[in-house]
Scaffold this active site. Structure first.
Site, mmCIF file in Angstrom:
data_model
loop_
_atom_site.group_PDB
_atom_site.id
_atom_site.type_symbol
_atom_site.label_atom_id
_atom_site.label_comp_id
_atom_site.label_asym_id
_atom_site.label_seq_id
_atom_site.Cartn_x
_atom_site.Cartn_y
_atom_site.Cartn_z
ATOM 1 N N LYS A 10 0.836 -1.204 0.000
ATOM 2 C CA LYS A 10 0.000 0.000 0.000
ATOM 3 C C LYS A 10 0.875 1.261 0.000
ATOM 4 O O LYS A 10 0.615 2.212 -0.718
ATOM 5 C CB LYS A 10 -0.926 -0.006 1.229
ATOM 6 C CG LYS A 10 -2.053 -1.031 1.113
ATOM 7 C CD LYS A 10 -2.838 -1.178 2.418
ATOM 8 C CE LYS A 10 -3.841 -2.315 2.329
ATOM 9 N NZ LYS A 10 -4.535 -2.588 3.598
ATOM 10 N N GLN B 194 -4.180 -1.150 9.767
ATOM 11 C CA GLN B 194 -4.119 -2.492 9.186
ATOM 12 C C GLN B 194 -4.665 -3.509 10.188
ATOM 13 O O GLN B 194 -4.221 -3.578 11.332
ATOM 14 C CB GLN B 194 -2.664 -2.835 8.807
ATOM 15 C CG GLN B 194 -2.505 -4.154 8.090
ATOM 16 C CD GLN B 194 -3.204 -4.201 6.737
ATOM 17 O OE1 GLN B 194 -3.135 -3.265 5.954
ATOM 18 N NE2 GLN B 194 -3.898 -5.297 6.457
ATOM 19 N N ASP C 164 -10.631 3.663 4.460
ATOM 20 C CA ASP C 164 -10.989 2.239 4.333
ATOM 21 C C ASP C 164 -12.510 2.055 4.298
ATOM 22 O O ASP C 164 -12.999 0.964 4.024
ATOM 23 C CB ASP C 164 -10.406 1.432 5.506
ATOM 24 C CG ASP C 164 -9.186 0.622 5.093
ATOM 25 O OD1 ASP C 164 -9.031 0.371 3.878
ATOM 26 O OD2 ASP C 164 -8.403 0.237 5.977
#
Ligand code: NDP
Length: 290
Positions: free
Chosen positions: A54, A98, A121
């Site tokens: 990412k 994460q 997200d």
């Protein structure tokens, strides 16, 4: 094989270059670059690979990534403090935590503490509620990737029967709401669904988000259907580990008109949508005030 391949890798590359161009143009005009804060707790090897990919994708298009990599022993209070710091930092447009987090941390409490405008997200309940009610907001990256793939490939959605297998909050449900918003008739299936093969055979658009290697067989696919395989499963093949989806690809490709491969389908789109959400957040945060 009769199906055409829906190439997520190529489409994601195209989207990344469009985003890079937008960042180049706006920063050349004096706007500060976009910033993404990435929290990686502990040393889970799979999470380390995801985060590395990412961050690399961010750097390639001109998004500045900031890191916070505390040990797995970090307290909930210290983790929240970092979220609060980045919430208040005007140079941070997106915050990514994460998952999974260590067991002593309440993941939901952390995710809910992120400013929903920086929730790139799309996991914050405010953004999930906005999706359900049709308001603009950040949409979770994988479901958004599925929609963008379908739309950019010119698949007609209006009035089509979409069957989603899987009802998780991060994939199945948001995919269903996105397709509903595009006027599909949507059926959501799960582990208690009766006659799953029969329901799948009624789908014009079949989305598999189950997490069971090659569970959807070729004869579950209606001839001419569009098949989107979100699943990522590692299975032993010929003495090695191989990535396969939730759909038996070769069989399904005999009947589908369009199908995503695994790898190279939905996966690359997920990262492209993370970048896209971050750029959207940055665009909103740096828009000239009227
Ligand atoms: P979850 O485990 O959270 O959800 C799986 C869903 O599948 C559940 O709703 C479950 O039903 C349903 N299910 C399980 N077994 C069956 C069955 N036998 N028949 C019908 N339905 C079943 O998974 P996720 O949604 O997080 O992920 C799904 C897949 O997508 C995984 O393979 C994951 O690795 C992959 N993934 C890929 C991403 C990408 O970037 N390409 C990103 C995120 C996920 P129930 O609710 O009844 O338990």
């Amino acid at each position: 094989m009769t199906a055409s391949i829906l190439d997520g890798k190529a489409l994601a590359a195209q989207i990344r270059s469009e985003l890079a161009e937008k960042i180049r143009e706006r920063t050349a005009a004096g706007v500060r670059p976009p910033g993404l804060g990435v929290i990686l707790v502990g040393e889970n090897p799979a999470s380390q690979v995801y985060v590395r990919n990412k961050k690399k994708a961010c750097e390639e298009i001109g998004i500045r990534s900031l890191s916070f990599d505390p040990p797995a022993t970090i307290t909930q209070a210290d983790l929240l403090a970092k979220v609060h710091e980045w919430n208040a930092d005007p140079a941070v447009d997106g915050i990514l935590v994460q998952l999974p987090l260590p067991e002593h941390i309440n993941s939901q409490a952390i995710l809910e503490e992120i400013n929903y405008k920086k929730d790139v997200d799309g996991f914050h309940p405010v953004n999930q509620g906005k999706l359900m009610t049709g308001l603009p907001g950040h949409v979770a990256c994988t479901p958004l990737g599925v929609l963008v793939m379908l739309e950019r490939s010119g698949v007609e959605l209006k009035g089509k029967h979409a069957v989603i297998v899987g009802r998780s909050n991060i994939v199945g449900k948001p995919v269903a709401f996105l397709l509903l918003s595009r006027h599909c008739t949507v059926t959501i299936c799960h582990s208690r669904t009766q006659d799953l093969p029969g329901v799948c055979r009624s789908a014009d658009i079949l989305v598999a988000a189950i997490g069971k290697a090659e569970m959807i067989r070729g004869d579950w696919v209606k001839p001419g259907a569009v098949v989107i395989d979100v699943g990522i499963n590692s299975v032993p093949r010929d003495g090695k580990n191989k990535l396969v989806g939730d759909v038996a690809f070769a069989e399904a490709a005999e009947r589908a008109s369009l199908i995503t491969p695994v790898p190279g389908g939905v996966g690359p789109m997920t990262i492209a949508m993370l970048l896209s959400n971050t750029v959207d957040s940055w665009t909103a945060a740096t828009a000239p005030t009227p």
